[in-house]
Design a protein around this motif. Sequence first.
Motif, PDB file in Angstrom:
ATOM      1  N   ARG A 132      -0.585  -3.805  -2.703  1.00  4.79           N
ATOM      2  CA  ARG A 132      -1.272  -4.783  -2.694  1.00  4.79           C
ATOM      3  C   ARG A 132      -2.792  -4.554  -1.893  1.00  4.79           C
ATOM      4  NH1 ARG A 132       1.523  -9.509   0.460  1.00  4.79           N
ATOM      5  NH2 ARG A 132       1.241  -8.914   2.422  1.00  4.79           N
ATOM      6  N   GLN A 133      -3.972  -5.002  -2.418  1.00  8.86           N
ATOM      7  CA  GLN A 133      -5.083  -4.697  -1.574  1.00  8.86           C
ATOM      8  C   GLN A 133      -5.993  -6.043  -1.610  1.00  8.86           C
ATOM      9  OE1 GLN A 133      -7.800  -1.728  -3.078  1.00  8.86           O
ATOM     10  NE2 GLN A 133      -8.823  -1.618  -1.208  1.00  8.86           N
ATOM     11  N   ALA A 134      -6.189  -6.964  -0.251  1.00  3.98           N
ATOM     12  CA  ALA A 134      -6.925  -7.858  -0.240  1.00  3.98           C
ATOM     13  C   ALA A 134      -8.321  -7.709  -0.077  1.00  3.98           C
ATOM     14  CB  ALA A 134      -6.321  -8.744   1.053  1.00  3.98           C
ATOM     15  N   PRO A 135      -8.978  -8.707  -0.530  1.00  2.17           N
ATOM     16  CA  PRO A 135     -10.681  -8.323  -0.039  1.00  2.17           C
ATOM     17  C   PRO A 135     -11.103  -7.980   1.148  1.00  2.17           C
ATOM     18  CG  PRO A 135     -10.284 -10.288  -1.565  1.00  2.17           C
ATOM     19  CD  PRO A 135      -8.938  -9.900  -0.989  1.00  2.17           C
ATOM     20  N   GLY A 136     -11.691  -6.821   1.083  1.00  4.36           N
ATOM     21  CA  GLY A 136     -12.080  -6.162   2.450  1.00  4.36           C
ATOM     22  C   GLY A 136     -11.102  -5.609   3.441  1.00  4.36           C
ATOM     23  N   LYS A 137      -9.908  -5.601   2.679  1.00  5.50           N
ATOM     24  CA  LYS A 137      -8.688  -4.739   3.478  1.00  5.50           C
ATOM     25  C   LYS A 137      -8.392  -3.517   2.631  1.00  5.50           C
ATOM     26  CE  LYS A 137      -6.951  -8.805   5.608  1.00  5.50           C
ATOM     27  NZ  LYS A 137      -5.821  -9.570   6.226  1.00  5.50           N
ATOM     28  N   GLU A 138      -7.678  -2.660   3.354  1.00  2.00           N
ATOM     29  CA  GLU A 138      -7.180  -1.382   2.731  1.00  2.00           C
ATOM     30  C   GLU A 138      -6.027  -1.798   1.977  1.00  2.00           C
ATOM     31  OE1 GLU A 138      -8.776   2.334   5.936  1.00  2.00           O
ATOM     32  OE2 GLU A 138      -6.478   1.702   5.434  1.00  2.00           O
ATOM     33  N   ARG A 139      -5.535  -1.033   0.917  1.00  2.00           N
ATOM     34  CA  ARG A 139      -4.394  -1.138   0.205  1.00  2.00           C
ATOM     35  C   ARG A 139      -3.087  -1.075   1.153  1.00  2.00           C
ATOM     36  NH1 ARG A 139      -4.202   2.853  -4.846  1.00  2.00           N
ATOM     37  NH2 ARG A 139      -3.735   4.221  -3.169  1.00  2.00           N
ATOM     38  N   GLU A 140      -2.183  -1.855   0.866  1.00  2.00           N
ATOM     39  CA  GLU A 140      -0.835  -1.647   1.680  1.00  2.00           C
ATOM     40  C   GLU A 140       0.253  -1.698   1.035  1.00  2.00           C
ATOM     41  OE1 GLU A 140      -0.564  -5.080   4.476  1.00  2.00           O
ATOM     42  OE2 GLU A 140      -0.453  -6.463   2.792  1.00  2.00           O
ATOM     43  N   PHE A 141       1.017  -0.964   1.468  1.00  2.00           N
ATOM     44  CA  PHE A 141       2.511  -1.003   0.919  1.00  2.00           C
ATOM     45  C   PHE A 141       3.521  -2.457   0.865  1.00  2.00           C
ATOM     46  CE2 PHE A 141       6.697   0.562  -0.316  1.00  2.00           C
ATOM     47  CZ  PHE A 141       7.820  -0.092   0.485  1.00  2.00           C
ATOM     48  N   VAL A 142       3.885  -2.744  -0.173  1.00  2.00           N
ATOM     49  CA  VAL A 142       4.564  -4.037  -0.364  1.00  2.00           C
ATOM     50  C   VAL A 142       6.186  -3.705  -0.230  1.00  2.00           C
ATOM     51  CG1 VAL A 142       5.164  -6.115  -1.594  1.00  2.00           C
ATOM     52  CG2 VAL A 142       2.583  -5.293  -1.362  1.00  2.00           C
ATOM     53  N   ALA A 143       6.754  -3.220  -1.416  1.00  2.00           N
ATOM     54  CA  ALA A 143       8.196  -2.866  -1.561  1.00  2.00           C
ATOM     55  C   ALA A 143       8.214  -1.543  -2.512  1.00  2.00           C
ATOM     56  CB  ALA A 143       8.823  -3.742  -2.400  1.00  2.00           C
ATOM     57  N   ARG A 144       9.326  -0.837  -2.496  1.00  2.00           N
ATOM     58  CA  ARG A 144       9.597   0.129  -3.328  1.00  2.00           C
ATOM     59  C   ARG A 144      11.195   0.123  -3.714  1.00  2.00           C
ATOM     60  NH1 ARG A 144       9.192   3.564   1.504  1.00  2.00           N
ATOM     61  NH2 ARG A 144      11.433   4.035   2.038  1.00  2.00           N
ATOM     62  N   ILE A 145      11.460   0.928  -4.760  1.00  2.00           N
ATOM     63  CA  ILE A 145      12.803   1.078  -5.223  1.00  2.00           C
ATOM     64  C   ILE A 145      13.094   2.265  -6.042  1.00  2.00           C
ATOM     65  CG2 ILE A 145      12.647  -0.358  -7.571  1.00  2.00           C
ATOM     66  CD1 ILE A 145      15.173  -1.842  -7.085  1.00  2.00           C
ATOM     67  N   ARG A 146      14.186   2.657  -5.821  1.00  2.00           N
ATOM     68  CA  ARG A 146      14.514   4.112  -6.511  1.00  2.00           C
ATOM     69  C   ARG A 146      14.577   3.684  -8.210  1.00  2.00           C
ATOM     70  NH1 ARG A 146      16.194   8.634  -4.044  1.00  2.00           N
ATOM     71  NH2 ARG A 146      16.585   8.343  -1.415  1.00  2.00           N
ATOM     72  N   TRP A 147      14.243   4.524  -8.967  1.00  2.00           N
ATOM     73  CA  TRP A 147      14.422   4.338 -10.280  1.00  2.00           C
ATOM     74  C   TRP A 147      15.628   3.926 -10.818  1.00  2.00           C
ATOM     75  CZ3 TRP A 147      10.784   3.187 -13.711  1.00  2.00           C
ATOM     76  CH2 TRP A 147      11.173   3.227 -15.176  1.00  2.00           C
ATOM     77  N   ASN A 148      16.625   4.305 -10.189  1.00  2.00           N
ATOM     78  CA  ASN A 148      17.935   3.929 -10.536  1.00  2.00           C
ATOM     79  C   ASN A 148      18.244   2.522 -10.047  1.00  2.00           C
ATOM     80  OD1 ASN A 148      18.400   4.577  -7.710  1.00  2.00           O
ATOM     81  ND2 ASN A 148      19.919   6.052  -8.131  1.00  2.00           N
ATOM     82  N   GLY A 149      17.373   2.136  -9.321  1.00  2.00           N
ATOM     83  CA  GLY A 149      17.833   0.604  -8.735  1.00  2.00           C
ATOM     84  C   GLY A 149      18.254   0.454  -7.564  1.00  2.00           C
TER      85      GLY A 149
END
Length: 119
Positions: free
Chosen positions: A38-55
């Motif tokens: 996600r990227q908020a106004p005036g801020k750098e893009r930040e990681f939120v969540a991830r998951i392997r393709w197999n779930g």
Amino acid sequence: QVQLVESGGGLVQAGGSLRLSCAASGRTLSTTVMGWFRQAPGKEREFVARIRWNGERPYYADSVKGRFTISRDNAKNTVYLQMNRLNSEDTAVYYCAAMTYGSDSYDSWGQGTQVTVSA
């Protein structure tokens, strides 16, 4: 190349919930990891969540742990981000991203979907 299309963003009151979707197409068989950023106004893009393709092995940023849940539907080639107890700091453009075999970084990105949390 993997094509990604996000949907589900919108305006929600603080304390509310939204579910984002990311539909993947193209070379999905080469995908190893799916992530949300996600990227908020005036801020750098930040990681939120991830998951392997197999779930397997969901992983979250500390700022969303316990409130957000990442999941995927194998049959639909879709990854979801369930967001609960939203607050104003969650306001941002949310992006879906994919990592493919042979890559150590996310090499496909969606166009983003806006999430706005009102007080």
